[in-house]
Scaffold this motif. Sequence first.
Motif, PDB file in Angstrom:
ATOM      1  N   PRO A 247       0.891  -1.359  -0.108  1.00  0.00           N
ATOM      2  CA  PRO A 247       0.133   0.072   0.060  1.00  0.00           C
ATOM      3  C   PRO A 247       0.927   1.156  -0.013  1.00  0.00           C
ATOM      4  O   PRO A 247       1.973   1.415   0.647  1.00  0.00           O
ATOM      5  N   ILE A 248       0.480   2.211  -0.662  1.00  0.00           N
ATOM      6  CA  ILE A 248       1.065   3.424  -0.810  1.00  0.00           C
ATOM      7  C   ILE A 248       0.043   4.581  -0.686  1.00  0.00           C
ATOM      8  O   ILE A 248      -0.956   4.708  -1.341  1.00  0.00           O
ATOM      9  N   VAL A 249       0.318   5.739   0.049  1.00  0.00           N
ATOM     10  CA  VAL A 249      -0.552   6.952   0.264  1.00  0.00           C
ATOM     11  C   VAL A 249       0.163   8.124  -0.502  1.00  0.00           C
ATOM     12  O   VAL A 249       1.577   8.092  -0.488  1.00  0.00           O
ATOM     13  N   VAL A 250      -0.508   8.846  -1.093  1.00  0.00           N
ATOM     14  CA  VAL A 250      -0.022  10.158  -1.878  1.00  0.00           C
ATOM     15  C   VAL A 250      -0.258  11.245  -1.030  1.00  0.00           C
ATOM     16  O   VAL A 250      -1.513  11.715  -0.714  1.00  0.00           O
ATOM     17  N   SER A 251       0.500  12.321  -1.098  1.00  0.00           N
ATOM     18  CA  SER A 251       0.565  13.730  -0.594  1.00  0.00           C
ATOM     19  C   SER A 251       1.198  14.707  -1.400  1.00  0.00           C
ATOM     20  O   SER A 251       2.136  14.167  -2.340  1.00  0.00           O
ATOM     21  N   LEU A 252       0.939  15.862  -1.166  1.00  0.00           N
ATOM     22  CA  LEU A 252       1.763  16.849  -1.714  1.00  0.00           C
ATOM     23  C   LEU A 252       2.491  17.897  -0.795  1.00  0.00           C
ATOM     24  O   LEU A 252       2.009  18.114   0.295  1.00  0.00           O
ATOM     25  N   GLY A 253       3.622  18.059  -1.203  1.00  0.00           N
ATOM     26  CA  GLY A 253       4.381  19.404  -0.430  1.00  0.00           C
ATOM     27  C   GLY A 253       3.820  20.707  -0.927  1.00  0.00           C
ATOM     28  O   GLY A 253       3.551  20.870  -2.055  1.00  0.00           O
ATOM     29  N   ARG A 254       3.584  21.757   0.119  1.00  0.00           N
ATOM     30  CA  ARG A 254       3.206  22.993  -0.343  1.00  0.00           C
ATOM     31  C   ARG A 254       3.960  24.132   0.522  1.00  0.00           C
ATOM     32  O   ARG A 254       3.744  23.998   1.806  1.00  0.00           O
ATOM     33  N   GLU A 255       4.374  25.103  -0.017  1.00  0.00           N
ATOM     34  CA  GLU A 255       5.271  26.035   0.690  1.00  0.00           C
ATOM     35  C   GLU A 255       4.057  26.856   1.494  1.00  0.00           C
ATOM     36  O   GLU A 255       2.983  27.341   0.808  1.00  0.00           O
ATOM     37  N   PRO A 256       4.360  27.253   2.767  1.00  0.00           N
ATOM     38  CA  PRO A 256       3.537  27.984   3.617  1.00  0.00           C
ATOM     39  C   PRO A 256       3.192  29.393   2.987  1.00  0.00           C
ATOM     40  O   PRO A 256       3.923  29.924   2.312  1.00  0.00           O
ATOM     41  N   GLY A 257       1.694  29.576   3.115  1.00  0.00           N
ATOM     42  CA  GLY A 257       1.464  30.916   2.539  1.00  0.00           C
ATOM     43  C   GLY A 257       0.953  30.986   1.203  1.00  0.00           C
ATOM     44  O   GLY A 257       0.165  31.820   0.876  1.00  0.00           O
ATOM     45  N   THR A 258       1.136  29.907   0.593  1.00  0.00           N
ATOM     46  CA  THR A 258       0.823  29.748  -0.811  1.00  0.00           C
ATOM     47  C   THR A 258      -0.832  29.103  -0.905  1.00  0.00           C
ATOM     48  O   THR A 258      -1.103  28.278   0.017  1.00  0.00           O
ATOM     49  N   LEU A 259      -1.811  29.645  -1.784  1.00  0.00           N
ATOM     50  CA  LEU A 259      -3.027  28.896  -1.963  1.00  0.00           C
ATOM     51  C   LEU A 259      -3.262  27.934  -3.130  1.00  0.00           C
ATOM     52  O   LEU A 259      -4.022  27.370  -3.029  1.00  0.00           O
ATOM     53  N   ILE A 260      -2.473  27.990  -4.146  1.00  0.00           N
ATOM     54  CA  ILE A 260      -2.423  27.257  -5.200  1.00  0.00           C
ATOM     55  C   ILE A 260      -1.307  26.206  -5.339  1.00  0.00           C
ATOM     56  O   ILE A 260      -0.153  26.620  -5.375  1.00  0.00           O
ATOM     57  N   VAL A 261      -1.508  25.047  -5.741  1.00  0.00           N
ATOM     58  CA  VAL A 261      -0.320  24.087  -5.698  1.00  0.00           C
ATOM     59  C   VAL A 261      -0.352  23.944  -6.970  1.00  0.00           C
ATOM     60  O   VAL A 261      -1.268  23.440  -7.897  1.00  0.00           O
ATOM     61  N   SER A 262       0.865  24.204  -7.875  1.00  0.00           N
ATOM     62  CA  SER A 262       1.106  23.877  -9.135  1.00  0.00           C
ATOM     63  C   SER A 262       1.587  22.470  -9.464  1.00  0.00           C
ATOM     64  O   SER A 262       1.616  21.846  -8.620  1.00  0.00           O
ATOM     65  N   ILE A 263       1.545  22.188 -10.833  1.00  0.00           N
ATOM     66  CA  ILE A 263       2.191  20.969 -11.521  1.00  0.00           C
ATOM     67  C   ILE A 263       3.577  20.959 -10.670  1.00  0.00           C
ATOM     68  O   ILE A 263       3.916  19.570 -11.135  1.00  0.00           O
ATOM     69  N   ASN A 264       4.031  21.919 -10.575  1.00  0.00           N
ATOM     70  CA  ASN A 264       5.478  21.816 -10.050  1.00  0.00           C
ATOM     71  C   ASN A 264       5.849  21.285  -8.673  1.00  0.00           C
ATOM     72  O   ASN A 264       6.953  21.230  -7.937  1.00  0.00           O
ATOM     73  N   SER A 265       4.672  21.188  -7.712  1.00  0.00           N
ATOM     74  CA  SER A 265       4.606  20.725  -6.528  1.00  0.00           C
ATOM     75  C   SER A 265       5.342  19.322  -6.439  1.00  0.00           C
ATOM     76  O   SER A 265       5.429  18.619  -7.151  1.00  0.00           O
ATOM     77  N   THR A 266       5.979  19.180  -4.819  1.00  0.00           N
ATOM     78  CA  THR A 266       6.662  18.291  -4.803  1.00  0.00           C
ATOM     79  C   THR A 266       5.649  16.894  -4.577  1.00  0.00           C
ATOM     80  O   THR A 266       4.737  17.166  -3.321  1.00  0.00           O
ATOM     81  N   LEU A 267       5.627  15.695  -5.260  1.00  0.00           N
ATOM     82  CA  LEU A 267       4.740  14.812  -4.689  1.00  0.00           C
ATOM     83  C   LEU A 267       5.231  13.624  -3.662  1.00  0.00           C
ATOM     84  O   LEU A 267       6.322  13.070  -4.098  1.00  0.00           O
ATOM     85  N   PHE A 268       4.717  13.663  -2.385  1.00  0.00           N
ATOM     86  CA  PHE A 268       5.245  12.783  -1.508  1.00  0.00           C
ATOM     87  C   PHE A 268       4.567  11.428  -1.420  1.00  0.00           C
ATOM     88  O   PHE A 268       3.119  11.226  -1.942  1.00  0.00           O
ATOM     89  N   GLU A 269       5.133  10.372  -1.078  1.00  0.00           N
ATOM     90  CA  GLU A 269       4.415   9.036  -0.801  1.00  0.00           C
ATOM     91  C   GLU A 269       4.883   8.546   0.571  1.00  0.00           C
ATOM     92  O   GLU A 269       5.859   8.890   1.165  1.00  0.00           O
ATOM     93  N   PHE A 270       3.822   7.873   0.932  1.00  0.00           N
ATOM     94  CA  PHE A 270       4.214   7.002   2.333  1.00  0.00           C
ATOM     95  C   PHE A 270       3.856   5.568   1.993  1.00  0.00           C
ATOM     96  O   PHE A 270       2.796   5.390   1.398  1.00  0.00           O
ATOM     97  N   ASN A 271       5.073   4.877   2.427  1.00  0.00           N
ATOM     98  CA  ASN A 271       4.706   3.234   2.238  1.00  0.00           C
ATOM     99  C   ASN A 271       4.746   2.904   3.527  1.00  0.00           C
ATOM    100  O   ASN A 271       5.348   3.336   4.464  1.00  0.00           O
ATOM    101  N   PRO A 272       4.687   1.581   3.649  1.00  0.00           N
ATOM    102  CA  PRO A 272       4.953   0.937   5.147  1.00  0.00           C
ATOM    103  C   PRO A 272       6.449   0.987   5.406  1.00  0.00           C
ATOM    104  O   PRO A 272       6.441   0.792   6.835  1.00  0.00           O
ATOM    105  N   TYR A 273       7.461   1.194   4.702  1.00  0.00           N
ATOM    106  CA  TYR A 273       8.732   1.569   5.132  1.00  0.00           C
ATOM    107  C   TYR A 273       9.076   3.057   5.157  1.00  0.00           C
ATOM    108  O   TYR A 273      10.085   3.249   6.086  1.00  0.00           O
ATOM    109  N   GLU A 274       8.785   3.740   4.299  1.00  0.00           N
ATOM    110  CA  GLU A 274       9.488   4.934   4.072  1.00  0.00           C
ATOM    111  C   GLU A 274       8.363   6.257   3.693  1.00  0.00           C
ATOM    112  O   GLU A 274       7.390   5.865   3.453  1.00  0.00           O
TER     113      GLU A 274
END
Length: 627
Positions: A247-274
Amino acid sequence: MFHLVTLLLFNFCLISAWSPTDSYAPGEIACPKNYNGVRLADQLSNEESDWIQSRNEITDKNLIEFLNHANMDDFDAENFITGLNRSIKIGLAFSGGGYRAMLCGAGQFSALDNRTRGAWEHGLGGLVQASTYMVGLSGGNWMVGTIAMNNFTHVEKIIEQGTIWDLSSSIINPGGWKIWKTASTFKSIDDDLDDKKDAGFELSLTDFWGRSLSSQFFAGLDDFGAALTWSNLQNADVFTNHEMPFPIVVSLGREPGTLIVSINSTLFEFNPYEMGSWDPTLYQFTPVKYLGTEYNNGNPVNDTCIGGFDNAGFIMGTSSTLFNQFLLQINTTSIASTVKSIITTILKRVSHKEDDIAIYRPNPFYNTSAAIDKISKNDTLFLVDGGEDLQNIPLAPLLQPERDVDVIFAFDNSADTEYSWPNGTSMIATFERQYNRQGVNASMFPYVPDSQSFINLNLTSRPAFFGCDSKNLSTIQAQTHNPTSAFSSPLIVYTANRPFSYSSNTSTFKMSYENGERDAIIQNGFEVASRNNMTLDDEWRACVGCAIIRREQERQGQEQSEQCKQCFAKYCWDGSLDRTSQINANFTDNGSTEGHTKIAIRSLCKNYVIKRACSITMFGNKDTGED
């Protein structure tokens, strides 16, 4: 004693990965010997690599069984699979979209799960057992996470037991008219938040949101799994025995104070190990078990690690922070003033100017080689809902060449249109991402049409295959300078939410469902994945089999059978476009019809997921689609 009994009832393992404080508060634990908390994302972790190797033995066996059952012409499944020097890897991806996405995804998952009654005969039963990965985002992750963290339970069992996924009362008013029950629930949540704050960790609205979600997803555990961690999965029997997809969970990084997440945002994942990112802006991973540890360039500052920060509900909430904005509108709701006062008091304690974020402080990637300062030079990592960059289907983790995925089954339960049906927006966003700097580490993503063509060509009213011929990726390869082989680009089997026995296009922000409506949406999801219980195409299972083996056939230069050629002629997007102004909204068995006022649906009075009487009102004529 109650804590132990409930855990045994839900088949959880009492292991060290539970929070060391036996509460929502993280606590100190010993660091592993010679521990470094960050690694480069230049390969799979050793743990994932070893786990996948063992999972391959199970998926190979189940894939042979599935392909044999698919009745594929001129194809010997056992000789094909056993004759390979690698394993075919299948990924399942479930989109976001609140409870709608969770329930639609649950029905789709159940149609692929051999443990569901009727899935073998009337669906794609066995595909879950043959899959290597399952990925969820926001509401889709509520489904994936619930199943994974409840000992890889199955949808039918969830419905029959009735302990979890009781959505009859809103998550912000869990007691309904029983105000004392709501007050008790939120008092417990408030105490949990106090525990974490007293332990020295900053709170965000996602803490409140994650604990609230846990009351529905981990209802059988003491204090709704306040001590349950995501890394707990590492030692659960179903995981260590490789009985479930990774299983893998997906989230995004967002710079504080910004309201719109662009296509250049950093895509994070959580898996059982990392937890971490393959994107070049970070290109690092850290052990999920030790989140909350203070690092400097990957080294523990005090030679002491933290455990328990990776609370399961908190991570599931991190993937769905969009709903934090809903919490902020609590004063506009019609719930009792007493309940409103309780929630408002809690929100005042955790609300910050970055209202819809999850706070990961200390930042595990602090002072590392991350390419952008907003990650490496900030003591706090801010994460948000994984769908805020429009990639609402979590495809990215399955596009990493290191995972070597052959085919992705992408289930789109988004609400892209005025009528809350998908229109392919998520697929388009993922296609476009490969043309900017964040897509350089991923395999090529096949061509897709514009959103209007998605609907007008009936690519949302029936399953559609993308990337059917890897040779067609050559232009993308030249444009993006992608160094990966075309064969490493997975074929995509795209399936969008649509009505069969129920109009499942409920609002993303609908916060409560009676059991009958919940079960009807799940049943409709089963029908979506199974082509209405195999009544629309009795060779659908064979066509799925053709999609699964396609990349390996291409690698070996093997020609498709006539049956597979016919399947691909039926389901592969042929590259055509239809941008006429009329966007179809009504659905018939085989496609969509013009008009918006009613929906033509068909119910086959059979139910293979749940035990209930068949009582469906028909709208229009199922053969003509007339209103």
